[in-house]
Design an enzyme around this catalytic site. Structure first.
Site, PDB file in Angstrom:
ATOM      1  N   ASN A 171       0.864  -1.185   0.000  1.00 50.50           N
ATOM      2  CA  ASN A 171       0.000   0.000   0.000  1.00 50.50           C
ATOM      3  C   ASN A 171       0.899   1.233   0.000  1.00 50.50           C
ATOM      4  O   ASN A 171       1.475   1.581   1.020  1.00 50.50           O
ATOM      5  CB  ASN A 171      -0.891  -0.045   1.261  1.00 50.50           C
ATOM      6  CG  ASN A 171      -1.729   1.215   1.438  1.00 50.50           C
ATOM      7  OD1 ASN A 171      -1.807   2.052   0.538  1.00 50.50           O
ATOM      8  ND2 ASN A 171      -2.346   1.352   2.602  1.00 50.50           N
ATOM      9  N   LYS A 224       0.132   4.260  -0.294  1.00 51.14           N
ATOM     10  CA  LYS A 224      -0.521   5.452   0.281  1.00 51.14           C
ATOM     11  C   LYS A 224      -0.299   6.662  -0.635  1.00 51.14           C
ATOM     12  O   LYS A 224      -0.145   6.484  -1.836  1.00 51.14           O
ATOM     13  CB  LYS A 224      -0.045   5.678   1.716  1.00 51.14           C
ATOM     14  CG  LYS A 224      -0.195   4.393   2.568  1.00 51.14           C
ATOM     15  CD  LYS A 224      -0.093   4.614   4.037  1.00 51.14           C
ATOM     16  CE  LYS A 224      -0.307   3.284   4.750  1.00 51.14           C
ATOM     17  NZ  LYS A 224      -0.264   3.407   6.189  1.00 51.14           N
ATOM     18  N   HIS A 238      -9.692   1.085   4.983  1.00 46.63           N
ATOM     19  CA  HIS A 238      -8.410   1.299   5.680  1.00 46.63           C
ATOM     20  C   HIS A 238      -8.639   2.271   6.842  1.00 46.63           C
ATOM     21  O   HIS A 238      -9.453   3.192   6.730  1.00 46.63           O
ATOM     22  CB  HIS A 238      -7.386   1.869   4.691  1.00 46.63           C
ATOM     23  CG  HIS A 238      -6.004   1.914   5.261  1.00 46.63           C
ATOM     24  ND1 HIS A 238      -5.607   2.887   6.138  1.00 46.63           N
ATOM     25  CD2 HIS A 238      -4.946   1.070   5.123  1.00 46.63           C
ATOM     26  CE1 HIS A 238      -4.347   2.653   6.508  1.00 46.63           C
ATOM     27  NE2 HIS A 238      -3.934   1.559   5.899  1.00 46.63           N
ATOM     28  N   GLU A 247      -7.045   4.728   7.868  1.00 51.94           N
ATOM     29  CA  GLU A 247      -6.853   6.152   7.542  1.00 51.94           C
ATOM     30  C   GLU A 247      -8.105   6.711   6.868  1.00 51.94           C
ATOM     31  O   GLU A 247      -8.486   7.859   7.092  1.00 51.94           O
ATOM     32  CB  GLU A 247      -5.602   6.319   6.661  1.00 51.94           C
ATOM     33  CG  GLU A 247      -4.334   6.152   7.500  1.00 51.94           C
ATOM     34  CD  GLU A 247      -3.135   5.590   6.753  1.00 51.94           C
ATOM     35  OE1 GLU A 247      -3.106   5.622   5.517  1.00 51.94           O
ATOM     36  OE2 GLU A 247      -2.211   5.106   7.452  1.00 51.94           O
ATOM     37  N   GLU A 284      -5.483  -4.847  10.747  1.00 50.10           N
ATOM     38  CA  GLU A 284      -4.509  -3.773  10.879  1.00 50.10           C
ATOM     39  C   GLU A 284      -4.782  -2.999  12.170  1.00 50.10           C
ATOM     40  O   GLU A 284      -5.598  -2.057  12.165  1.00 50.10           O
ATOM     41  CB  GLU A 284      -4.612  -2.816   9.691  1.00 50.10           C
ATOM     42  CG  GLU A 284      -4.236  -3.443   8.371  1.00 50.10           C
ATOM     43  CD  GLU A 284      -3.619  -2.419   7.426  1.00 50.10           C
ATOM     44  OE1 GLU A 284      -2.508  -2.661   6.960  1.00 50.10           O
ATOM     45  OE2 GLU A 284      -4.230  -1.365   7.204  1.00 50.10           O
ATOM     46  N   GLY A 299       2.157   2.572  10.702  1.00 49.79           N
ATOM     47  CA  GLY A 299       3.072   3.696  10.516  1.00 49.79           C
ATOM     48  C   GLY A 299       3.758   4.159  11.784  1.00 49.79           C
ATOM     49  O   GLY A 299       4.355   5.230  11.811  1.00 49.79           O
ATOM     50  N   SER A 353       3.232  -1.833  10.382  1.00 49.89           N
ATOM     51  CA  SER A 353       4.686  -1.825  10.597  1.00 49.89           C
ATOM     52  C   SER A 353       5.355  -3.168  10.308  1.00 49.89           C
ATOM     53  O   SER A 353       6.299  -3.546  10.995  1.00 49.89           O
ATOM     54  CB  SER A 353       5.007  -1.333  12.010  1.00 49.89           C
ATOM     55  OG  SER A 353       4.562   0.001  12.186  1.00 49.89           O
TER      56      SER A 353
HETATM   57  P1  PGA Z   1       2.662   0.509   7.630  1.00 52.17           P
HETATM   58  O1  PGA Z   1       1.201   0.642   6.982  1.00 52.17           O
HETATM   59  O2  PGA Z   1       3.245  -0.797   7.106  1.00 52.17           O
HETATM   60  O3  PGA Z   1       3.410   1.719   7.139  1.00 52.17           O
HETATM   61  O4  PGA Z   1       2.487   0.469   9.102  1.00 52.17           O
HETATM   62  C1  PGA Z   1       0.364  -0.465   6.815  1.00 52.17           C
HETATM   63  C2  PGA Z   1      -0.950  -0.034   6.232  1.00 52.17           C
HETATM   64  O5  PGA Z   1      -1.471   1.016   6.636  1.00 52.17           O
HETATM   65  O6  PGA Z   1      -1.509  -0.706   5.358  1.00 52.17           O
END
Ligand code: PGA
Length: 250
Positions: free
Chosen positions: A9, A11, A95, A97, A167, A173, A212
């Site tokens: 992803n 982003k 997601h 976010e 997640e 993140g 992460s």
């Molecule tokens: P990250 O994001 O690996 O940067 O923690 C994962 C995600 O949001 O899909």
């Protein structure tokens, strides 16, 4: 057999050059992998066509979101038909976010999941608890509610096309990964919840972990019984790291 899936992803990162370099790089990585591993990349919408022109046929294009509406007067939205038209067959939906920053409620997520299924796009349904919810003992309540809301109304054949991503919001993140045991506990819970809808599908549905994941922790996470792959954010932008993660599932 459960499918093994590694999804990157990206982003809101990159530009045409970066996307093109990553697409070529991921294609080379996938050349060296067992064909049973499904590798997906989800670029920003505006870079998807660029990426579609650069990836090998063994790399799958995913979107980071999809509109719940059909084509029409919906300024700023991207429809499932548009995604299918450029060769996209997977979409991340719900997601954290999008849920936290852009108003994707459980109801919106359910509509998007249904729209994906209708248009032959496999939804990657994201669920996860915040730190506060975890610390107040509400993990299973939160995840159970998110799952049931998103999957309600799907028949068995439709459910068979869903990929679930666990997640934990506190791990996205932040550099704080769930331990393999913490992740496994929730993955097993998700599988059991799906078994209450359909036992046979719960055995074969892919449940991937995100939050992460990196070159150092992927192998131990992927070794857990109910973890069938990963949804990778930051580390999917670094080819060397993404390669180690893809190989960790083999
Ligand atoms: P990250 O994001 O690996 O940067 O923690 C994962 C995600 O949001 O899909």
């Amino acid at each position: 057999m459960r499918r093994k899936i590694v999804a990157g992803n990206w982003k809101m990162n990159g530009n045409r050059q970066i996307a093109s370099d990553l697409a070529v790089g991921v294609s080379a990585i996938v050349e060296g992998l067992d064909r049973s591993i499904e590798v997906l990349i989800a670029p920003p919408f505006i870079l998807m066509a660029e990426v579609a022109g650069q990836i090998s046929s063994n790399v799958n294009l995913a979107s980071q979101d999809v509109s719940g509406f059909d084509n029409g007067a919906f300024t700023g939205e991207i429809s499932a038909d548009m995604l299918v038209d450029i060769g996209c067959r997977y979409s991340i939906v719900g997601h954290s976010e999008r849920r936290a920053l852009f108003g994707d409620t459980d109801d919106v997520v359910a509509v998007k999941v249904a729209k994906c299924i209708e248009k032959n796009i496999q939804p990657i349904l994201c669920v996860g608890e915040t730190l506060e919810e975890r610390e107040s003992g509400k993990i299973f309540e939160v995840i159970g509610n998110q799952l049931r809301a998103a999957l309600k109304g799907l028949d068995k054949a439709q459910l068979d096309n869903v990929i679930v991503a666990y997640e934990p919001v506190w791990a996205i993140g932040t550099g704080k990964t769930a331990t393999p045991e913490q992740a496994q506990e929730v993955h097993a819970y998700i599988r059991n919840e799906i078994a209450t809808i359909d036992e046979a599908i719960s055995d074969v549905i892919s449940i991937i972990y995100g939050g992460s994941v990196n070159a150092g922790n992927a192998k131990n996470l992927f070794a857990m019984a109910d973890i069938d792959g990963g949804l990778i954010g930051g580390a999917s932008l670094k080819l060397e790291e993404f390669e180690v993660i893809c190989k960790a599932i083999g």
